[in-house]
Write a protein that holds these residues in place. Sequence first.
Motif, PDB file in Angstrom:
ATOM      1  N   ASP A  20      62.250  13.090  84.343  1.00 54.42           N
ATOM      2  CA  ASP A  20      62.149  12.497  83.012  1.00 54.42           C
ATOM      3  C   ASP A  20      60.965  11.543  82.978  1.00 54.42           C
ATOM      4  OD1 ASP A  20      64.452  13.598  81.572  1.00 54.42           O
ATOM      5  OD2 ASP A  20      65.632  12.575  83.118  1.00 54.42           O
ATOM      6  N   PHE A  21      60.164  11.670  81.922  1.00 53.26           N
ATOM      7  CA  PHE A  21      58.964  10.854  81.757  1.00 53.26           C
ATOM      8  C   PHE A  21      59.028  10.105  80.432  1.00 53.26           C
ATOM      9  CE2 PHE A  21      57.726  14.592  84.268  1.00 53.26           C
ATOM     10  CZ  PHE A  21      57.280  13.960  85.419  1.00 53.26           C
ATOM     11  N   ALA A  22      58.572   8.863  80.446  1.00 59.96           N
ATOM     12  CA  ALA A  22      58.511   8.043  79.236  1.00 59.96           C
ATOM     13  C   ALA A  22      57.182   8.290  78.537  1.00 59.96           C
ATOM     14  CB  ALA A  22      58.689   6.574  79.583  1.00 59.96           C
ATOM     15  N   ALA A  23      56.962   9.533  78.158  1.00 59.85           N
ATOM     16  CA  ALA A  23      55.732   9.941  77.469  1.00 59.85           C
ATOM     17  C   ALA A  23      56.054  11.178  76.643  1.00 59.85           C
ATOM     18  CB  ALA A  23      54.624  10.250  78.481  1.00 59.85           C
ATOM     19  N   PRO A  86      52.640  23.068  73.939  1.00 61.61           N
ATOM     20  CA  PRO A  86      52.700  22.196  75.110  1.00 61.61           C
ATOM     21  C   PRO A  86      54.058  22.202  75.808  1.00 61.61           C
ATOM     22  CG  PRO A  86      53.200  20.892  73.182  1.00 61.61           C
ATOM     23  CD  PRO A  86      53.011  22.328  72.715  1.00 61.61           C
ATOM     24  N   THR A  87      54.859  23.236  75.594  1.00 62.61           N
ATOM     25  CA  THR A  87      56.234  23.191  76.101  1.00 62.61           C
ATOM     26  C   THR A  87      56.466  23.903  77.426  1.00 62.61           C
ATOM     27  OG1 THR A  87      56.850  25.107  74.768  1.00 62.61           O
ATOM     28  CG2 THR A  87      57.200  22.917  73.790  1.00 62.61           C
ATOM     29  N   ARG A 115      58.981  23.810  82.252  1.00 61.60           N
ATOM     30  CA  ARG A 115      59.355  23.579  80.859  1.00 61.60           C
ATOM     31  C   ARG A 115      59.343  22.092  80.560  1.00 61.60           C
ATOM     32  NH1 ARG A 115      57.932  27.865  79.646  1.00 61.60           N
ATOM     33  NH2 ARG A 115      59.173  29.729  79.799  1.00 61.60           N
ATOM     34  N   PHE A 116      58.822  21.735  79.393  1.00 66.75           N
ATOM     35  CA  PHE A 116      58.747  20.345  78.935  1.00 66.75           C
ATOM     36  C   PHE A 116      59.473  20.256  77.597  1.00 66.75           C
ATOM     37  CE2 PHE A 116      54.653  21.436  81.071  1.00 66.75           C
ATOM     38  CZ  PHE A 116      54.934  20.830  82.288  1.00 66.75           C
ATOM     39  N   THR A 117      60.505  19.414  77.545  1.00 70.61           N
ATOM     40  CA  THR A 117      61.337  19.287  76.360  1.00 70.61           C
ATOM     41  C   THR A 117      61.358  17.830  75.910  1.00 70.61           C
ATOM     42  OG1 THR A 117      62.749  21.044  77.242  1.00 70.61           O
ATOM     43  CG2 THR A 117      63.652  19.731  75.443  1.00 70.61           C
ATOM     44  N   GLY A 118      61.166  17.617  74.625  1.00 73.64           N
ATOM     45  CA  GLY A 118      61.206  16.266  74.090  1.00 73.64           C
ATOM     46  C   GLY A 118      62.608  15.682  74.150  1.00 73.64           C
ATOM     47  N   THR A 119      62.686  14.398  74.467  1.00 72.69           N
ATOM     48  CA  THR A 119      63.943  13.657  74.484  1.00 72.69           C
ATOM     49  C   THR A 119      63.739  12.359  73.714  1.00 72.69           C
ATOM     50  OG1 THR A 119      63.425  12.392  76.495  1.00 72.69           O
ATOM     51  CG2 THR A 119      64.489  14.548  76.800  1.00 72.69           C
ATOM     52  N   THR A 123      60.018  12.840  77.659  1.00 70.90           N
ATOM     53  CA  THR A 123      59.981  14.256  78.032  1.00 70.90           C
ATOM     54  C   THR A 123      60.851  14.517  79.246  1.00 70.90           C
ATOM     55  OG1 THR A 123      57.709  14.462  77.241  1.00 70.90           O
ATOM     56  CG2 THR A 123      58.455  16.143  78.799  1.00 70.90           C
ATOM     57  N   ARG A 124      61.619  15.590  79.168  1.00 68.25           N
ATOM     58  CA  ARG A 124      62.321  16.089  80.350  1.00 68.25           C
ATOM     59  C   ARG A 124      61.552  17.314  80.831  1.00 68.25           C
ATOM     60  NH1 ARG A 124      68.432  16.068  81.082  1.00 68.25           N
ATOM     61  NH2 ARG A 124      67.720  14.065  81.876  1.00 68.25           N
ATOM     62  N   ALA A 125      61.159  17.277  82.096  1.00 68.11           N
ATOM     63  CA  ALA A 125      60.464  18.402  82.728  1.00 68.11           C
ATOM     64  C   ALA A 125      61.445  19.101  83.657  1.00 68.11           C
ATOM     65  CB  ALA A 125      59.248  17.913  83.502  1.00 68.11           C
ATOM     66  N   THR A 126      61.480  20.423  83.563  1.00 63.59           N
ATOM     67  CA  THR A 126      62.314  21.221  84.449  1.00 63.59           C
ATOM     68  C   THR A 126      61.401  22.219  85.148  1.00 63.59           C
ATOM     69  OG1 THR A 126      64.133  21.024  82.888  1.00 63.59           O
ATOM     70  CG2 THR A 126      64.362  22.682  84.606  1.00 63.59           C
TER      71      THR A 126
END
Length: 162
Positions: A20-23, A86-87, A115-119, A123-126
């Motif tokens: 999880d990223f604060a961006a 950008p996902t 995969r990059f999903t907005g939260t 962003t949550r990266a998987t």
Amino acid sequence: MPVTDVQHDLDARTLTITADFAAPVERVWDVYADARQLERVWGPPGYPATFVDHELAPGSRTTYYMTSPEGEKYYAYWNVESVSAPTGFTFTDGFALDETFTPNEEMPESSQVFRFTGTDAGTRATFVATYADAESLQKVLDMGAVEGSTLAINQIDDLLAS
């Protein structure tokens, strides 16, 4: 630290890392799309990456090497399969013999799905790697893939903040 979960499943032949990223998603995407930014975080600390070729486009080939503290170079490549900027993107990841980036047939190759999903927080990266068989997954686990990947991914926060 961004890495929040690491799971491996020998039966499914997968290694899954969640971070999880604060961006925003677009900013995290930029890290992977830009070779100069990616170089700052792809290898674990002490093993910087140098990207020779890098383009996130279907059918493209990314080539890079990581350099050990002793100066030894480890070569690798991606064969990019699909891109949904950008996902996320998918690619085959493999080890190479040398600076010619010829695949090293003695080392495992994996199918990668990023995969990059907005939260609400960013962003949550998987990151999911799938191997041909359990033995190939076990080989990279024994080589320290979990530790190395976690250390590398955890460097992204500093890059995002800069």
